[in-house]
Design a protein around this motif. Structure first.
Motif, PDB file in Angstrom:
ATOM      1  N   ALA A   1     -29.366  -1.563  -2.932  1.00 35.69           N
ATOM      2  CA  ALA A   1     -29.121  -2.506  -1.840  1.00 35.69           C
ATOM      3  C   ALA A   1     -28.577  -1.788  -0.615  1.00 35.69           C
ATOM      4  N   ALA A   2     -27.605  -0.890  -0.816  1.00 38.96           N
ATOM      5  CA  ALA A   2     -27.054  -0.127   0.312  1.00 38.96           C
ATOM      6  C   ALA A   2     -28.142   0.679   1.006  1.00 38.96           C
ATOM      7  N   ASN A   3     -29.033   1.267   0.223  1.00 38.53           N
ATOM      8  CA  ASN A   3     -30.134   2.053   0.779  1.00 38.53           C
ATOM      9  C   ASN A   3     -31.063   1.173   1.604  1.00 38.53           C
ATOM     10  N   ALA A   4     -31.480   0.037   1.024  1.00 40.91           N
ATOM     11  CA  ALA A   4     -32.408  -0.854   1.736  1.00 40.91           C
ATOM     12  C   ALA A   4     -31.789  -1.388   3.025  1.00 40.91           C
ATOM     13  N   LEU A   5     -30.519  -1.740   2.984  1.00 40.18           N
ATOM     14  CA  LEU A   5     -29.856  -2.260   4.174  1.00 40.18           C
ATOM     15  C   LEU A   5     -29.713  -1.190   5.252  1.00 40.18           C
ATOM     16  N   ARG A  25     -32.770  -0.572   7.167  1.00 38.23           N
ATOM     17  CA  ARG A  25     -33.099  -1.634   8.122  1.00 38.23           C
ATOM     18  C   ARG A  25     -32.234  -1.557   9.377  1.00 38.23           C
ATOM     19  N   GLY A  26     -31.423  -0.528   9.471  1.00 32.59           N
ATOM     20  CA  GLY A  26     -30.652  -0.296  10.680  1.00 32.59           C
ATOM     21  C   GLY A  26     -29.285  -0.949  10.721  1.00 32.59           C
ATOM     22  N   LEU A  27     -28.817  -1.507   9.612  1.00 31.97           N
ATOM     23  CA  LEU A  27     -27.503  -2.129   9.599  1.00 31.97           C
ATOM     24  C   LEU A  27     -26.428  -1.084   9.297  1.00 31.97           C
ATOM     25  N   SER A  28     -25.220  -1.343   9.799  1.00 30.96           N
ATOM     26  CA  SER A  28     -24.099  -0.496   9.413  1.00 30.96           C
ATOM     27  C   SER A  28     -23.605  -0.969   8.049  1.00 30.96           C
ATOM     28  N   VAL A  29     -23.557  -0.045   7.093  1.00 36.45           N
ATOM     29  CA  VAL A  29     -23.289  -0.376   5.697  1.00 36.45           C
ATOM     30  C   VAL A  29     -22.061   0.384   5.228  1.00 36.45           C
ATOM     31  N   ILE A  42     -20.896  -5.064   3.701  1.00 33.61           N
ATOM     32  CA  ILE A  42     -20.197  -4.306   2.664  1.00 33.61           C
ATOM     33  C   ILE A  42     -20.928  -4.526   1.353  1.00 33.61           C
ATOM     34  N   VAL A  43     -21.126  -3.454   0.596  1.00 32.87           N
ATOM     35  CA  VAL A  43     -21.728  -3.533  -0.731  1.00 32.87           C
ATOM     36  C   VAL A  43     -20.672  -3.126  -1.753  1.00 32.87           C
ATOM     37  N   ILE A  44     -20.372  -4.017  -2.669  1.00 33.25           N
ATOM     38  CA  ILE A  44     -19.430  -3.721  -3.756  1.00 33.25           C
ATOM     39  C   ILE A  44     -20.217  -3.296  -4.981  1.00 33.25           C
ATOM     40  N   GLN A  60     -28.183   9.312  -1.600  1.00 29.04           N
ATOM     41  CA  GLN A  60     -28.613  10.334  -0.640  1.00 29.04           C
ATOM     42  C   GLN A  60     -29.338   9.709   0.550  1.00 29.04           C
ATOM     43  N   VAL A  61     -30.325   8.860   0.269  1.00 29.87           N
ATOM     44  CA  VAL A  61     -31.141   8.298   1.347  1.00 29.87           C
ATOM     45  C   VAL A  61     -30.324   7.307   2.179  1.00 29.87           C
ATOM     46  N   ALA A  62     -29.489   6.514   1.518  1.00 27.57           N
ATOM     47  CA  ALA A  62     -28.635   5.587   2.274  1.00 27.57           C
ATOM     48  C   ALA A  62     -27.721   6.344   3.226  1.00 27.57           C
ATOM     49  N   THR A  63     -27.142   7.442   2.753  1.00 22.09           N
ATOM     50  CA  THR A  63     -26.250   8.247   3.597  1.00 22.09           C
ATOM     51  C   THR A  63     -27.009   8.854   4.765  1.00 22.09           C
ATOM     52  N   GLN A  64     -28.227   9.307   4.502  1.00 25.40           N
ATOM     53  CA  GLN A  64     -29.044   9.870   5.577  1.00 25.40           C
ATOM     54  C   GLN A  64     -29.337   8.848   6.656  1.00 25.40           C
TER      55      GLN A  64
END
Length: 387
Positions: free
Chosen positions: A18-22, A25-29, A7-9, A157-161
């Motif tokens: 951070a959400a994008n980078a995670l 890397r294939g993690l569920s964010v 979880i990213v607050i 955008q990229v994190a959501t993708q």
């Protein structure tokens, strides 16, 4: 209860990165943000933020800046958005003033391309500027600005993708470390669980991090846009605009340090300028967003010391927040009591240029418990953060 790997607050500049980078890397964010995407309630708005490499704040920052530049270009490619504009940068001060000497020290230590210019040479190259005769300037071509609103939008955008679930308009009320080594986060809308947590709260550090975030002080800052005065014998519009005028930082003869940008939005736009620190602590939930006439007069008077023909009207003025640590260095690391929690805060008025690399560092710490990048300067237990 909805669960995730991480979880990213906070989904502003650093949390979004951070959400994008995670996610990449294939993690569920799961990302949680109290405001709307690319909001103007914190520190990531105003159209422009300086990027530079000859860093007067410390030679230790330069490797991270070089890594961040790679990240800016990658974010542009992945989002297909224009984010970076290189204009060159000039850092002006007395021969012994840190604005100049610190930039020169970083440039020399890391072999960064640069030029040292006298006051007359600065005016000859950049006609809108008239620094004090005693001043020197370090010019680097590989400086400019990024668009903060596009940056946060691009990371979202990229994190959501890459599969991240990002919730906006959902304020976090509390988080706790669970007995099994995970975390539980309570919001206005529900309760969520995860193995790990990244807290990037900006000006709300004390509220969301307690004693760990308490050293972060929220400062009210104002950004101003002034229209030049055009008349025969004075610098033309082009002299103030992208293509001729660089980004700038200046402090000479003991005056208050200022920073600013060329006109970036065409004829009718203005030079953006501000004081680096105004030392006005504020509650981030009760910031005074009205800019008063005396503030405008003080800023324009100071601006005229460097731009003597910046005599036109005030086009706009906006407030923002600087969440600053006591020594003005960032605060990045694992929570001292909960190793599954990564903290990223205290970025003040100079952190935005590091957004891509901070996202990478936060992802490293969250997934591996360490990073290969040098972050000793930002340790959460350093003496400057202690009472």
């Amino acid at each position: 209860m909805l669960s995730a790997d991480v979880i990213v607050i906070g989904l502003g500049s650093m949390g979004g990165a951070a959400a994008n980078a995670l996610a990449q890397r294939g993690l569920s964010v799961l990302g949680l943000e109290r405001f709307w995407p690319s909001h103007d309630r914190g520190s990531a708005h105003g159209g422009t933020r300086i990027i530079r490499q000859s860093y007067y704040e410390g030679v230790e920052y330069v490797p991270l800046l070089l890594r961040a530049y790679e990240g800016w270009r990658r974010l542009e490619e992945q989002s297909e958005q224009k984010i970076v504009t290189l204009t060159g940068g000039i850092y002006i001060g007395d021969p012994e003033e840190e604005t100049f000497t610190g930039a020169l020290r970083s440039a020399r230590q890391w072999n960064l391309p640069h030029e040292v210019l006298s006051s007359a040479e600065i005016t000859g190259r950049f006609p809108a500027m008239r620094p004090a005769e005693s001043a020197l300037g370090l010019f680097e071509a590989n400086a400019g600005f990024v668009n903060p609103e596009r940056t946060t939008a691009a990371n979202i955008q990229v994190a959501t993708q890459h599969g991240a679930r990002l919730h906006f308009g959902e304020a976090v009320r509390s988080w706790t470390a669970t007995r099994g080594g995970g975390v539980e986060v309570v919001t206005d809308h529900g309760t969520y669980g995860a193995d790990r947590l990244v807290v990037a709260p900006g000006a709300w550090s004390a509220q969301l991090l307690g004693e760990v975030g308490a050293p972060v002080a929220s400062e009210r800052q104002v950004m101003y846009w002034f229209e030049p005065g055009y008349s025969p014998g004075r610098p033309a519009f082009e002299d103030y605009a992208v293509g001729r005028q660089p980004v700038f930082i200046e402090r000479t003869n003991g005056n208050d340090q200022v920073y600013g940008f060329p006109i970036a939005d065409g004829p009718g736009g203005g030079i953006k300028i501000g004081f680096f620190h105004e030392e006005r602590p504020t509650d981030p939930d009760a910031i005074d967003r009205e800019v008063l006439p005396f503030e405008v007069a003080r800023m324009q008077s100071r601006a005229l010391e460097l731009f003597p023909h910046l005599t036109g009207r005030l086009i706009d003025a906006k407030t923002c927040l600087y969440p600053s640590s006591p020594d003005d260095h960032f605060m990045i690391g694992l929570h001292p009591e909960h190793s599954q929690v990564t903290v990223a805060t205290g970025f003040g008025g100079h952190g935005f240029k590091f957004v891509p690399v901070v996202g990478e560092i936060a992802a490293d710490l969250s997934t591996r418990g360490r990073t290969d990048l040098s972050i000793d300067l930002f340790a959460l237990d350093r003496p400057a953060l202690q009472d």
